[in-house]
Every structure is written in C-alpha cells, then in structure tokens.
Design a protein around this motif. Structure first.
Motif, short mmCIF file in Angstrom:
data_model
loop_
_atom_site.label_atom_id
_atom_site.label_comp_id
_atom_site.label_asym_id
_atom_site.label_seq_id
_atom_site.Cartn_x
_atom_site.Cartn_y
_atom_site.Cartn_z
N LYS A 1 24.53 -29.22 -47.65
CA LYS A 1 23.35 -29.74 -46.95
C LYS A 1 23.33 -31.27 -47.01
O LYS A 1 23.09 -31.93 -45.99
CB LYS A 1 22.07 -29.16 -47.57
CG LYS A 1 20.79 -29.67 -46.98
CD LYS A 1 20.56 -29.12 -45.60
CE LYS A 1 19.17 -29.51 -45.11
NZ LYS A 1 18.93 -29.01 -43.77
N ALA A 2 23.58 -31.83 -48.19
CA ALA A 2 23.61 -33.29 -48.33
C ALA A 2 24.69 -33.90 -47.44
O ALA A 2 24.47 -34.90 -46.76
CB ALA A 2 23.83 -33.68 -49.79
N ARG A 3 25.84 -33.28 -47.41
CA ARG A 3 26.96 -33.76 -46.59
C ARG A 3 26.61 -33.71 -45.11
O ARG A 3 26.91 -34.64 -44.35
CB ARG A 3 28.19 -32.90 -46.89
CG ARG A 3 29.47 -33.36 -46.25
CD ARG A 3 30.64 -32.53 -46.82
NE ARG A 3 31.89 -32.96 -46.25
CZ ARG A 3 32.56 -32.29 -45.32
NH1 ARG A 3 32.11 -31.14 -44.87
NH2 ARG A 3 33.70 -32.77 -44.86
N ALA A 4 25.95 -32.64 -44.69
CA ALA A 4 25.56 -32.49 -43.29
C ALA A 4 24.52 -33.53 -42.89
O ALA A 4 24.63 -34.14 -41.81
CB ALA A 4 25.02 -31.08 -43.04
N VAL A 5 23.53 -33.75 -43.73
CA VAL A 5 22.49 -34.72 -43.41
C VAL A 5 23.08 -36.12 -43.35
O VAL A 5 22.81 -36.89 -42.42
CB VAL A 5 21.33 -34.64 -44.43
CG1 VAL A 5 20.38 -35.82 -44.28
CG2 VAL A 5 20.58 -33.33 -44.27
N LEU A 6 23.90 -36.48 -44.34
CA LEU A 6 24.55 -37.79 -44.33
C LEU A 6 25.44 -37.95 -43.09
O LEU A 6 25.45 -39.00 -42.46
CB LEU A 6 25.36 -38.00 -45.60
CG LEU A 6 24.54 -38.39 -46.83
CD1 LEU A 6 25.31 -38.09 -48.11
CD2 LEU A 6 24.14 -39.84 -46.77
N GLY A 7 26.17 -36.91 -42.75
CA GLY A 7 27.02 -36.96 -41.56
C GLY A 7 26.21 -37.17 -40.29
O GLY A 7 26.59 -37.93 -39.41
N GLY A 8 25.06 -36.51 -40.23
CA GLY A 8 24.19 -36.66 -39.07
C GLY A 8 23.60 -38.06 -38.95
O GLY A 8 23.20 -38.49 -37.87
N LEU A 9 23.56 -38.76 -40.09
CA LEU A 9 23.03 -40.13 -40.10
C LEU A 9 24.13 -41.19 -40.02
O LEU A 9 23.85 -42.37 -40.16
CB LEU A 9 22.18 -40.34 -41.36
CG LEU A 9 20.87 -39.53 -41.39
CD1 LEU A 9 20.22 -39.61 -42.76
CD2 LEU A 9 19.92 -40.03 -40.32
N GLY A 10 25.37 -40.73 -39.85
CA GLY A 10 26.44 -41.70 -39.62
C GLY A 10 27.49 -41.82 -40.71
O GLY A 10 28.42 -42.62 -40.58
N ILE B 1 30.79 -41.43 -42.51
CA ILE B 1 32.13 -41.12 -42.03
C ILE B 1 32.97 -40.64 -43.21
O ILE B 1 33.05 -41.32 -44.24
CB ILE B 1 32.78 -42.35 -41.37
CG1 ILE B 1 31.92 -42.80 -40.18
CG2 ILE B 1 34.21 -42.04 -40.93
CD1 ILE B 1 32.32 -44.13 -39.61
N HIS B 2 33.58 -39.48 -43.05
CA HIS B 2 34.42 -38.88 -44.09
C HIS B 2 35.44 -39.89 -44.61
O HIS B 2 36.14 -40.54 -43.85
CB HIS B 2 35.15 -37.66 -43.49
CG HIS B 2 36.12 -37.01 -44.41
ND1 HIS B 2 35.76 -36.05 -45.30
CD2 HIS B 2 37.45 -37.21 -44.58
CE1 HIS B 2 36.83 -35.67 -45.97
NE2 HIS B 2 37.87 -36.36 -45.55
N GLY B 3 35.49 -40.03 -45.94
CA GLY B 3 36.51 -40.86 -46.57
C GLY B 3 36.22 -42.35 -46.60
O GLY B 3 37.07 -43.13 -47.01
N THR B 4 35.04 -42.76 -46.18
CA THR B 4 34.71 -44.18 -46.20
C THR B 4 33.41 -44.38 -47.00
O THR B 4 32.62 -43.45 -47.15
CB THR B 4 34.51 -44.75 -44.78
OG1 THR B 4 33.40 -44.11 -44.18
CG2 THR B 4 35.74 -44.55 -43.93
N PRO B 5 33.18 -45.59 -47.49
CA PRO B 5 31.93 -45.86 -48.21
C PRO B 5 30.71 -45.63 -47.31
O PRO B 5 30.78 -45.85 -46.10
CB PRO B 5 32.04 -47.33 -48.60
CG PRO B 5 33.51 -47.62 -48.60
CD PRO B 5 34.08 -46.76 -47.50
N THR B 6 29.62 -45.20 -47.91
CA THR B 6 28.39 -44.93 -47.17
C THR B 6 27.42 -46.08 -47.38
O THR B 6 27.22 -46.54 -48.50
CB THR B 6 27.75 -43.62 -47.66
OG1 THR B 6 28.71 -42.56 -47.50
CG2 THR B 6 26.50 -43.28 -46.88
N LEU B 7 26.81 -46.53 -46.29
CA LEU B 7 25.83 -47.60 -46.38
C LEU B 7 24.63 -47.18 -47.23
O LEU B 7 24.19 -46.03 -47.15
CB LEU B 7 25.33 -47.99 -44.99
CG LEU B 7 26.35 -48.56 -44.02
CD1 LEU B 7 25.73 -48.70 -42.63
CD2 LEU B 7 26.85 -49.90 -44.53
#
Length: 82
Positions: free
Chosen positions: A40-49, A51-57
């Motif tokens: 669920k966390a992965r899906a929500v973060l993905g929906g907000l931009g 990108i797999h394998g890169t740092p998250t803002l």
C-alpha cells in the motif's frame, strides 16, 4: 550499545526483495509510520511520483503520509548523538 533491527523492518525488507527493491527507504518509512502494508505504501508513493530505484523527494513522503490519513509534526531534538 548493541543495535537491534525490528521484526517489522525485517519483514518490510523481505517484502522489498520480492519487488526487486533496494532503494526503498521511503516506502519502509511510510509503511512503518502509517501502519499500512509495504504494498500500500509503495502504491501510494508511486501514485505521487516515486520512481523505482531512485531517491524519493521529502515532499512526496509527506504527501503520502497525509494521503494515508496521518499528519507529520515537527519534534524538538533534545540531544544529538554523534
């Protein structure tokens, strides 16, 4: 002082391996903070931009926590351990 790794973190790391993730600190943090599953966390973060394998803002992490119904608040650091 010995450091221990929580069983929750170990379980999230195993879940990450199933998804081929290795740069997913934000996903684990959001899952732990909000109490939702890794997926669920992965899906929500993905929906907000995210990108797999890169740092998250940081703003994306904050937005995901709020999207999951939680609110982050600042805390005062009493002592810094170096």
């Amino acid at each position: 002082m010995a450091r221990t790794i929580s069983t929750e973190f170990v379980a999230l790391t195993r879940e990450a391996q199933l998804h081929g993730e290795d740069n997913d600190c934000a996903v684990k943090a959001v899952s732990l903070v909000t109490g939702v599953s890794y997926q669920k966390a992965r899906a929500v973060l993905g929906g907000l931009g995210r990108i797999h394998g890169t740092p998250t803002l940081t703003s994306t992490i904050h937005d995901s926590v709020e999207a999951l119904g939680k609110r982050l608040r600042p805390v005062k650091v009493v002592e810094e351990i170096v």
